[in-house]
Design an enzyme around this catalytic site. Structure first.
Site, PDB file in Angstrom:
ATOM      1  N   HIS A 138       1.025  -1.204  -0.020  1.00  0.00           N
ATOM      2  CA  HIS A 138       0.003   0.103  -0.061  1.00  0.00           C
ATOM      3  C   HIS A 138       0.969   1.062   0.037  1.00  0.00           C
ATOM      4  CE1 HIS A 138      -2.994   2.953   1.841  1.00  0.00           C
ATOM      5  NE2 HIS A 138      -3.821   2.063   1.516  1.00  0.00           N
ATOM      6  N   ASP A 215       3.155  -4.277   8.186  1.00  0.00           N
ATOM      7  CA  ASP A 215       1.922  -3.586   8.016  1.00  0.00           C
ATOM      8  C   ASP A 215       0.959  -4.574   8.151  1.00  0.00           C
ATOM      9  OD1 ASP A 215      -0.303  -2.479   7.185  1.00  0.00           O
ATOM     10  OD2 ASP A 215       0.459  -1.285   5.309  1.00  0.00           O
ATOM     11  N   GLN A 218      -4.598  -5.120   7.052  1.00  0.00           N
ATOM     12  CA  GLN A 218      -5.294  -5.760   6.654  1.00  0.00           C
ATOM     13  C   GLN A 218      -5.341  -7.113   7.288  1.00  0.00           C
ATOM     14  OE1 GLN A 218      -7.619  -5.134   4.440  1.00  0.00           O
ATOM     15  NE2 GLN A 218      -6.942  -3.047   3.908  1.00  0.00           N
ATOM     16  N   CYS A 379      -4.654   2.552  -3.867  1.00  0.00           N
ATOM     17  CA  CYS A 379      -3.378   2.806  -3.147  1.00  0.00           C
ATOM     18  C   CYS A 379      -2.166   1.877  -3.401  1.00  0.00           C
ATOM     19  CB  CYS A 379      -3.498   3.341  -1.682  1.00  0.00           C
ATOM     20  SG  CYS A 379      -4.748   4.379  -1.440  1.00  0.00           S
TER      21      CYS A 379
END
Ligand code: PLP
Length: 422
Positions: A138, A215, A218, A379
């Site tokens: 992202h 990250d 999600q 994104c």
């Protein structure tokens, strides 16, 4: 059509039944209609809906107990501080962190990455150092590193992706070297759903002497997370993607990693002592929480975590896998559809293009049927470039979605196909 589909029901380990249709009833927005049709909300990778438990908790807190934290000696402030810090402990447990001191509240996953790049990165990354990212990131996990690399003269290397949307781990191994200072990858790719082998990625990075950031925006809403098992130094997530409020995120930092990290934002509440000549700063996590924090949102995140835990992350994962399998089966039967992302390990996201139709037009047709999906580059423009498309239509599922909604998605895509063929 639903021969292979099980009922929206699942047994817990203790034999107790989890009735997902009852759980769905706890989300008031899901009872809405769009143009006279029941809403099928399939944009859960963008943001998730809130259950009553979260809405009520925040309303109760605001209407009965609200005060800012860490500042007042009066009872309300003390109570609010207590509840706020209890949520920090809850998040630590949820992520299997070693202690609540490893949990920093941020304004979102984006802020978490910016914090690490702007403070840890500025201190420890220098000229000629290398930062490894993946081709599935992202923009929130690309741009802070790109800005840092430009400022410091560091180099960004990218783990390539195969046609199924999986990271090329052999090439990753070749990219790692003594120059690698940081590896930053997502746990689950928001654009095409790949679940990345973050534990192996972190192990390999560690062996090369690099620091790691995962990250997890999600991943955290959909699977059990154990940051110690993953072995990362930093892990970021976003409350609004896990049935909590927007404007709030979490940065997990391993104790030693946070201790080595200088402040990012400065101001009230993050100091030890301030004089005009020199100031000293609080220990983590408060060192990274300058200013008045989003108190009510943190309380809401606590309720969201309680809610997720009451359903059970195992059940959530299993139910979403069933929804993904069913959706993949139905959507891939439509011959005009090209599904992008066929990783063996995949979260409940289907990203696709349709011959002769622009993703935005497909999303508009689905919207006319009450089916809410996302169209665009998500994104993740480098990922779109990798698959030679400017955009996709993306349906992303939550455990509260139903198999009927999956069927409505497939029907809507068929309608779009007929329309554009005609
Ligand atoms: N990382 C990933 C993988 C995402 O999907 C998103 C949001 O879509 C973000 C980071 C940014 O999250 P936030 O907008 O909450 O900062």
């Amino acid at each position: 059509m639903r021969a292979m589909v099980k009922a929206n029901e699942m047994k817990t380990i203790t034999g107790q039944k989890v009735d997902f249709s009852k759980i769905r009833d706890q989300f008031p927005v899901l009872a809405s209609t769009v143009r006279g049709k029941p809403l099928a909300y399939l944009d859960n990778a963008a943001t998730t809906q809130k259950p009553w438990a979260v809405i009520d908790k925040m309303r109760d807190f605001d209407s009965r107990e609200y005060a800012t934290v860490r500042r007042g000696a009066y009872r309300f402030a003390e109570q609010a501080t207590h509840e706020f810090e209890e949520v920090r402990a809850k998040v630590a447990l949820f992520l299997k962190a070693s202690s609540p001191e490893e949990i920093v509240f941020t304004s979102g996953a984006t802020m978490g990455v910016n914090l690490v790049a702007g403070s840890w990165g500025r201190k420890f990354i220098g000229e000629g150092d290398e930062i490894i990212l993946s081709h599935l990131e992202h923009h929130a996990n690309i741009l802070p590193w790109q800005m840092l690399a430009q400022e410091k003269g560091a180099v960004i290397k990218v783990i390539p992706v195969n046609d199924a949307g999986e990271l090329d781990m052999e090439e990753y191994g070749r990219l790692l070297s003594s120059r690698t200072k940081l590896v930053a990858v997502n746990h689950v790719a928001n654009s095409i759903g790949t679940i990345n082998p973050v534990q192996t990625i972190c192990q390999m990075a560690k062996a090369a002497g690099a620091v790691t950031l995962v990250d997890g925006a999600q991943a955290a809403p959909h699977m059990k997370i154990d940051v110690r098992e993953i072995g990362c130094d930093f892990y970021v997530l976003s409350a609004h993607k896990m049935y909590g409020p927007s404007g709030l995120g979490v940065l997990y930092g391993r104790k030693e990693a946070l201790e080595r990290t200088p402040p990012f934002l400065t101001g009230g509440d993050m100091i030890e002592r301030v004089t005009f000549e020199k100031s000293t700063f609080a220990k983590p996590p408060h060192r990274f929480e300058a200013g008045t924090p989003p108190v009510t949102q943190v309380i809401g995140l606590g309720a969201a975590i309680d809610f997720l835990s009451s359903v059970g992350m195992d059940h959530i994962e299993q139910q979403e896998k069933k929804l993904l399998d069913y959706a993949t089966e139905l959507v891939s039967r439509i011959e005009t559809v090209n599904i992008i992302g066929a990783a063996r390990d995949k979260a409940a996201i289907i990203s696709f293009t349709l011959a002769d139709a622009h993703p935005h037009d497909v999303a508009t047709i689905l919207d006319s049927e009450g089916v809410a999906v996302r169209a665009g580059h998500h994104c993740a423009q480098p990922t779109m470039d990798r698959f030679c498309v400017p955009a996709t239509t993306r349906a992303s599922f939550s455990f509260y979605n139903t198999f009927e909604e999956v069927e409505r998605l497939a029907e809507g895509i068929k309608q779009a196909t007929d329309l554009f063929r005609g």
